[in-house]
Design a protein around this motif. Structure first.
Motif, PDB file in Angstrom:
ATOM      1  N   ASP A  82       0.809  -1.220   0.000  1.00 30.18           N
ATOM      2  CA  ASP A  82       0.000   0.000   0.000  1.00 30.18           C
ATOM      3  C   ASP A  82       0.842   1.271   0.000  1.00 30.18           C
ATOM      4  O   ASP A  82       0.338   2.366   0.278  1.00 30.18           O
ATOM      5  CB  ASP A  82      -0.940   0.007   1.203  1.00 30.18           C
ATOM      6  N   ARG A  91      -2.627  -1.479  -6.298  1.00 25.88           N
ATOM      7  CA  ARG A  91      -4.039  -1.760  -6.064  1.00 25.88           C
ATOM      8  C   ARG A  91      -4.390  -3.153  -6.584  1.00 25.88           C
ATOM      9  O   ARG A  91      -3.870  -3.610  -7.600  1.00 25.88           O
ATOM     10  CB  ARG A  91      -4.913  -0.734  -6.779  1.00 25.88           C
ATOM     11  N   ASP A  92      -5.268  -3.837  -5.870  1.00 29.71           N
ATOM     12  CA  ASP A  92      -5.722  -5.166  -6.291  1.00 29.71           C
ATOM     13  C   ASP A  92      -7.151  -5.360  -5.803  1.00 29.71           C
ATOM     14  O   ASP A  92      -7.390  -5.633  -4.620  1.00 29.71           O
ATOM     15  CB  ASP A  92      -4.803  -6.249  -5.729  1.00 29.71           C
ATOM     16  N   ALA A  93      -8.094  -5.231  -6.713  1.00 31.56           N
ATOM     17  CA  ALA A  93      -9.506  -5.312  -6.343  1.00 31.56           C
ATOM     18  C   ALA A  93      -9.916  -6.704  -5.882  1.00 31.56           C
ATOM     19  O   ALA A  93     -10.967  -6.872  -5.252  1.00 31.56           O
ATOM     20  CB  ALA A  93     -10.375  -4.884  -7.532  1.00 31.56           C
ATOM     21  N   SER A  94      -9.079  -7.722  -6.178  1.00 31.91           N
ATOM     22  CA  SER A  94      -9.429  -9.083  -5.771  1.00 31.91           C
ATOM     23  C   SER A  94      -9.154  -9.338  -4.295  1.00 31.91           C
ATOM     24  O   SER A  94      -9.604 -10.343  -3.738  1.00 31.91           O
ATOM     25  CB  SER A  94      -8.652 -10.109  -6.604  1.00 31.91           C
ATOM     26  N   GLN A  95      -8.424  -8.433  -3.644  1.00 31.19           N
ATOM     27  CA  GLN A  95      -8.097  -8.606  -2.234  1.00 31.19           C
ATOM     28  C   GLN A  95      -9.068  -7.821  -1.356  1.00 31.19           C
ATOM     29  O   GLN A  95      -9.515  -6.735  -1.731  1.00 31.19           O
ATOM     30  CB  GLN A  95      -6.662  -8.158  -1.973  1.00 31.19           C
ATOM     31  N   PRO A  96      -9.401  -8.369  -0.189  1.00 31.22           N
ATOM     32  CA  PRO A  96     -10.408  -7.731   0.669  1.00 31.22           C
ATOM     33  C   PRO A  96     -10.101  -6.282   1.015  1.00 31.22           C
ATOM     34  O   PRO A  96     -11.023  -5.460   1.126  1.00 31.22           O
ATOM     35  CB  PRO A  96     -10.400  -8.614   1.929  1.00 31.22           C
ATOM     36  N   ASP A  97      -8.798  -5.956   1.172  1.00 29.63           N
ATOM     37  CA  ASP A  97      -8.458  -4.579   1.556  1.00 29.63           C
ATOM     38  C   ASP A  97      -8.156  -3.694   0.358  1.00 29.63           C
ATOM     39  O   ASP A  97      -7.817  -2.518   0.506  1.00 29.63           O
ATOM     40  CB  ASP A  97      -7.279  -4.565   2.528  1.00 29.63           C
ATOM     41  N   GLY A  98      -8.266  -4.258  -0.856  1.00 29.37           N
ATOM     42  CA  GLY A  98      -8.050  -3.476  -2.058  1.00 29.37           C
ATOM     43  C   GLY A  98      -6.598  -3.303  -2.457  1.00 29.37           C
ATOM     44  O   GLY A  98      -6.310  -2.648  -3.466  1.00 29.37           O
ATOM     45  N   TRP A  99      -5.679  -3.903  -1.694  1.00 30.29           N
ATOM     46  CA  TRP A  99      -4.254  -3.797  -1.992  1.00 30.29           C
ATOM     47  C   TRP A  99      -3.678  -5.164  -2.350  1.00 30.29           C
ATOM     48  O   TRP A  99      -4.154  -6.190  -1.861  1.00 30.29           O
ATOM     49  CB  TRP A  99      -3.487  -3.231  -0.796  1.00 30.29           C
TER      50      TRP A  99
END
Length: 206
Positions: A82, A91-99
């Motif tokens: 992050d 950024r990673d939309a597949s992860q719960p926290d968006g990171w």
């Protein structure tokens, strides 16, 4: 089948060097033949280098890999990328926290896993490649290191592509040497315990 087999290879892979005492001490007995077999899917990739990456990334799953299935429990996930603590912000939309997080024992980003994730030979054929499965992760790391090429001509460049840090490459190569890279003691005619089916299938491709 989990069996002890004679590792007798012919052709370019005949000189696969035997595990050192350090390798046998550090690498779980069920994962050692997986590293060996997976390395054969990427000609030019020493199994010690693949195993050294497994050591640097997660200490060979830290004892979390089920010896019968390869599943890693609890799952392994690195800290959020992050932008804090010297990390890049990804950024990673597949992860719960968006990171983005480095996932599994070989520490893949989800985007990299989507491209290179593979199902290991000893897994159920109807299974889905799982970053939290040690067998899948090891075979996928070999595929990523080969990057679609028929062979690895430059191991240093391949490891640097895995993690763009000369310090990282140095750590991997030092550990690979500890594991017997460069040793003149070869496996021909020797035996080791593990997944016979996986090793035989891989060896037959050489």
């Amino acid at each position: 089948n989990r069996v002890a087999i004679a590792a007798v290879f012919t052709g370019p892979s005949a000189a696969m060097s035997a595990p050192s005492m350090a390798a046998r001490a550090e690498i779980p007995a069920d994962l050692l033949p997986v590293y060996m077999a997976a390395s054969l899917t990427c000609p030019g990739l020493p199994w010690q280098v693949l195993a050294a990456i497994g050591w640097v990334e997660s200490r060979h799953a830290g004892g979390r890999a089920d010896p019968h299935t390869g599943d890693v429990v609890p799952p392994i996930a690195g800290p959020a990328l992050d932008g804090t603590n010297g990390t890049r912000a990804i950024r990673d939309a597949s992860q719960p926290d968006g990171w983005a997080h480095a996932l599994g024992p070989m520490q893949f980003l989800s985007t990299t896993w989507t491209k290179w994730g593979q199902l290991a030979p000893d897994r159920q054929p109807d299974a889905t490649p799982n970053v939290q499965n040690a067998w899948d992760s090891i075979y996928s790391a070999a595929a990523y290191l080969c990057a679609g090429a028929s062979t690895i001509d430059d191991v240093h460049a391949a490891v640097l592509r895995y993690n763009h840090s000369e310090t990282y490459v140095s750590q991997v190569m030092t550990k690979a040497t500890d594991y017997g890279l460069g040793s003149d003691q070869v496996l021909d005619g020797g035996t080791f315990s593990g997944s016979g089916d996986a090793v035989v299938r891989a060896a037959m491709t050489q």
